[in-house]
Design an enzyme around this catalytic site. Structure first.
Site, short mmCIF file in Angstrom:
data_model
loop_
_atom_site.label_atom_id
_atom_site.label_comp_id
_atom_site.label_asym_id
_atom_site.label_seq_id
_atom_site.Cartn_x
_atom_site.Cartn_y
_atom_site.Cartn_z
N GLU A 59 31.47 57.81 49.35
CA GLU A 59 32.05 56.64 48.68
C GLU A 59 31.96 56.75 47.16
OE1 GLU A 59 33.94 54.56 49.90
OE2 GLU A 59 33.59 54.80 52.05
N THR A 65 39.07 58.61 42.81
CA THR A 65 39.26 60.05 43.00
C THR A 65 39.93 60.29 44.35
OG1 THR A 65 37.19 60.35 41.78
CG2 THR A 65 38.07 62.27 42.94
N TYR A 142 32.53 46.97 46.13
CA TYR A 142 33.27 47.78 47.10
C TYR A 142 32.36 48.76 47.83
CZ TYR A 142 35.50 51.63 49.24
OH TYR A 142 35.79 52.58 50.16
N ASP A 160 38.94 47.71 47.99
CA ASP A 160 39.27 48.66 46.93
C ASP A 160 40.74 48.50 46.56
OD1 ASP A 160 40.59 49.68 49.07
OD2 ASP A 160 40.02 51.75 48.70
#
Length: 379
Positions: A59, A65, A142, A160
DNA sequence: AAGACGGGGGA
DNA sequence: TCCCCAGTCTT
């Protein structure tokens, strides 16, 4: 005697005559959504099991990314640091080297801080409460939600960018998804419908829908979407208009002159400041501004013949570096080097630098130059 | 609320 | 070029 219909008494329209609420849309779709996810989910390395250590690292790496960029780093990470205690004990330098090229290096530093807390305060075992997870460095709402729900099945949201996009379309929301108030609303919405027992899959299903179906940039693949029947944006033709995102500002441009200083087959690098951009990573000596060969040579306080290097541009999220550079062979070891802010220079062979020191990709053009000059990876 | 913080892939 | 990405932290 006048008797109001049940719907009138409730002050709502009957289902066929009114818009569904966001909560109702999510509730109606949750069964199909879970089935779709369990059938169609991608086979990703961090979905192999529910080890909180692996979930955590995945995560963090996945923050801002792409999945494909993370995969090789994810494998390499666990070769270096099989257990959380290995991470806590590792030199920051080794961790940074492992992170080189992935970006957002504060993530790596926060991982190490968190590993130290986990080792010292939690005996190396991941805490199982949302609050304790959220309190760890580098873990925001998140990531805390993702770890808590995926590893421990806690019924908490993990909202997210994907989930924001999906939910704004499904619920037909015109709230700006870049505002934190919108994220809070969506988290509240997910909290209302998420169920213990399927919390991890539910959050991942929302994310998977955003990544695979309700994609950013292009048209969503509505025909394959588990929300097809309940999606407000699809039924009202609003998929082009949603989600709402405010425009962003322009980047600043910084001119730099990079100096590849060679002394007896060694090259000067130095450690960057501990705060700010590319903090604590290594860089080639450089100075602000676009310098001519004469100006560059004059900085060195000895007779030199700077050889021009290729120009390079590197784009960060909020700033651009426009770089020129010179290769300079020094006749004597200088007392001090130009460029005020950074630490003292280290003269090392390119082989040592390439293997041991994290030099960010902003310097890729000059790294490649040194590869060719001294022989790096064979090509 | 706004800015800082990487790097790369795709339109 | 610009946008975006399984965001968080600091001001």
């Amino acid at each position: 005697m006048f008797r109001p219909s049940p719907y009138e008494a409730l002050q709502v329209l009957p289902p066929e005559e009114r818009e569904l609420s966001g909560k109702e849309r999510l509730l109606l779709a949750s069964g199909p959504l879970l089935s779709w996810y369990r059938r169609e989910k991608r086979d990703l390395p961090w979905r192999e099991n529910r080890d909180p250590y692996r979930i955590w690292i995945s995560e963090i790496m996945l923050q801002q990314t792409r999945v494909e960029a993370v995969k090789p780093y994810f494998f390499r990470f666990f070769e270096h640091f099989p257990r959380i205690s290995d991470l806590a004990a590792a030199p920051e330098e080794e961790l940074l080297k492992c992170w080189e090229g992935l970006g957002y290096y504060s993530r790596a530093r926060n991982i190490k801080k968190a590993a130290e807390i986990l080792t010292e305060k939690y005996n190396g075992i991941f805490p199982e409460s949302y609050g304790e997870i959220l309190a760890l460095p580098g873990i925001g709402s998140y990531t805390a939600g993702a770890i808590a729900s995926i590893a421990f099945e806690l019924p908490v949201p993990a909202v997210d960018g994907n989930v924001l996009r999906v939910l704004s379309r499904v619920t037909g929301s015109f709230d700006d998804i870049l505002k934190q108030s919108t994220k809070k609303k969506m988290e509240a919405l997910v909290s209302e419908v998420i169920q213990p027992g399927s919390a991890g899959d539910f959050n991942q299903a929302l994310i998977e829908t955003g990544a695979m179906i309700c994609i950013p940039g292009g048209a969503p693949l509505c025909s394959q979407c588990p929300f097809f029947t309940v999606c407000a944006a699809r039924s009202q033709g609003l998929t082009e208009k949603l989600p709402v995102k405010t425009p962003k500002k322009k980047r600043k441009i910084e001119e730099k002159t990079v100096l590849l200083l060679e002394y007896q087959d060694k090259i000067a690098i130095r450690k960057r400041r501990e705060d700010g951009l590319l903090a604590s990573l290594y860089e080639f000596v450089n100075v602000p501004g676009q310098l001519s060969a004469e100006e560059a040579g004059a900085l060195l306080d000895q007779e030199v013949w700077p050889e021009p290097l290729p120009e390079a541009k590197h784009i960060f999220s909020h700033v651009e570096w426009h770089m020129g550079g010179y290769f300079v062979s020094l006749k004597e070891m200088p007392e001090s080097l130009p460029g005020e802010e950074s630490g003292p220079a280290l003269f090392l062979t390119w082989e040592e630098i390439r293997k041991e020191y994290p030099v960010p990709n902003a310097f890729a053009v000059y790294k490649k130059y040194l590869d060719q000059r001294y022989g790096g990876e064979e090509e």
